[in-house]
Structures are given as C-alpha cells and as structure tokens.
Design an enzyme around this catalytic site. Structure first.
Site, PDB file in Angstrom:
ATOM      1  N   HIS A  72     -26.881  41.911   9.592  1.00 26.01           N
ATOM      2  CA  HIS A  72     -25.761  42.844   9.727  1.00 26.01           C
ATOM      3  C   HIS A  72     -25.608  43.699   8.466  1.00 26.01           C
ATOM      4  O   HIS A  72     -25.283  44.885   8.548  1.00 26.01           O
ATOM      5  CB  HIS A  72     -24.452  42.119  10.044  1.00 26.01           C
ATOM      6  N   ASP A  76     -25.572  47.722   8.392  1.00 25.09           N
ATOM      7  CA  ASP A  76     -24.565  48.535   7.697  1.00 25.09           C
ATOM      8  C   ASP A  76     -25.222  49.520   6.735  1.00 25.09           C
ATOM      9  O   ASP A  76     -24.842  50.694   6.675  1.00 25.09           O
ATOM     10  CB  ASP A  76     -23.604  47.646   6.898  1.00 25.09           C
ATOM     11  N   HIS A  99     -20.241  48.264   2.197  1.00 22.18           N
ATOM     12  CA  HIS A  99     -20.030  49.690   2.423  1.00 22.18           C
ATOM     13  C   HIS A  99     -19.729  50.455   1.131  1.00 22.18           C
ATOM     14  O   HIS A  99     -20.217  51.564   0.942  1.00 22.18           O
ATOM     15  CB  HIS A  99     -18.917  49.922   3.445  1.00 22.18           C
TER      16      HIS A  99
END
Length: 148
Positions: A72, A76, A99
């Site tokens: 994941h 991202d 992020h």
C-alpha cells in the site's frame, strides 16, 4: 508498530503487476485512532472490507498478503508521483514513506526540472521530513489526477 514490523519490497511497475500486486493492497489504520478520525470527518467510507484495522495484537480483519502494508505504501507513492503529470523513469527508494514525504519528493522534482508551477488549486501543509518546521505550498495536480 510491532504489528506491522519492517517490510521491504522491490517493485517494477507494469500494468499487470500494478493490477495484480499493488491495487489489492488496502489502506490501514489503528483502531485506537478511529474515533478521533470519525469525529474529524475522516474515514467516512472506511470499512473492514476496504481497510486493514490494526488493534493491540495486530490486524483485526486479516491481510490479503503478508506484506500488504508495504504494497500500500508503494501504491501511495506511485499515486503521489502521478501528480507530476508526466512519465517518470527512476529508481526510487523510500524508507518510512508517507504522503507528506512523497509530496516533498514531487515538489523537489518539480523545482529541479524547472517545471512551471500550476495555478494554485490546493494548499498543502508539508511537514518537513527532517523534523524541521512545516511549510505551505500551493499545488494543483495535472489534469485528470486527484489532489492528495
């Protein structure tokens, strides 16, 4: 977090590997944070079907792969790099990514290439990876891409 451990994955993106190896990886969060997230209007569409919820002893709803967390994180990273709106040929190594760090990379690439800044459309608070003070940057994604 002990329930997550250290995960490492080398990945060469192709359309097939993206669909088969990355796309199934769900976002994840901690059960202890869920109440505050919901109170602040976050995780509204979250469920045990589309997110891994981590309790004191590990995931409450099982994993799709033993390294779903790092998959994941790569998903991202690729999504955040897509904000550049152009193909990227690079070898990227991320450690403790997220992020905010991904966006710092996107902005650094944009500055290094002398890319014209797009009209301000999204105000982003960037926490410095070095632990320094956060800063705000105006950034709008390329057409067809969503802002983070």
């Amino acid at each position: 977090h002990p329930a997550v451990g250290t995960q490492v994955l080398s990945f060469t993106p192709t359309e097939r590997s993206f669909v088969e190896e990355l796309a199934p990886a769900r976002t994840y969060g901690f059960l202890r944070d869920l109440g505050l997230m919901r109170k602040n209007g976050l995780a509204r569409g979250g469920s045990l079907d589309n997110a891994v919820v981590i309790g004191n002893r590990g995931p409450l709803n099982g994993l799709r792969s033993r390294d779903e967390f790092v998959r994941h994180k790569i998903l991202d990273l690729l999504g955040d790099l897509a904000l550049l709106g152009r193909p990227i040929v690079a070898h990227v190594v991320a450690r403790n990514g997220g992020h905010a760090l991904n966006l710092e990379l996107v902005l650094a690439i944009q500055r290094a290439l002398g890319l014209e800044r797009r009209p301000a459309g999204v105000a982003v608070r960037v926490a410095a990876a070095s632990g320094g003070p956060a800063r705000h940057e105006a950034f709008a994604p390329a057409p067809g891409f969503a802002a983070i």
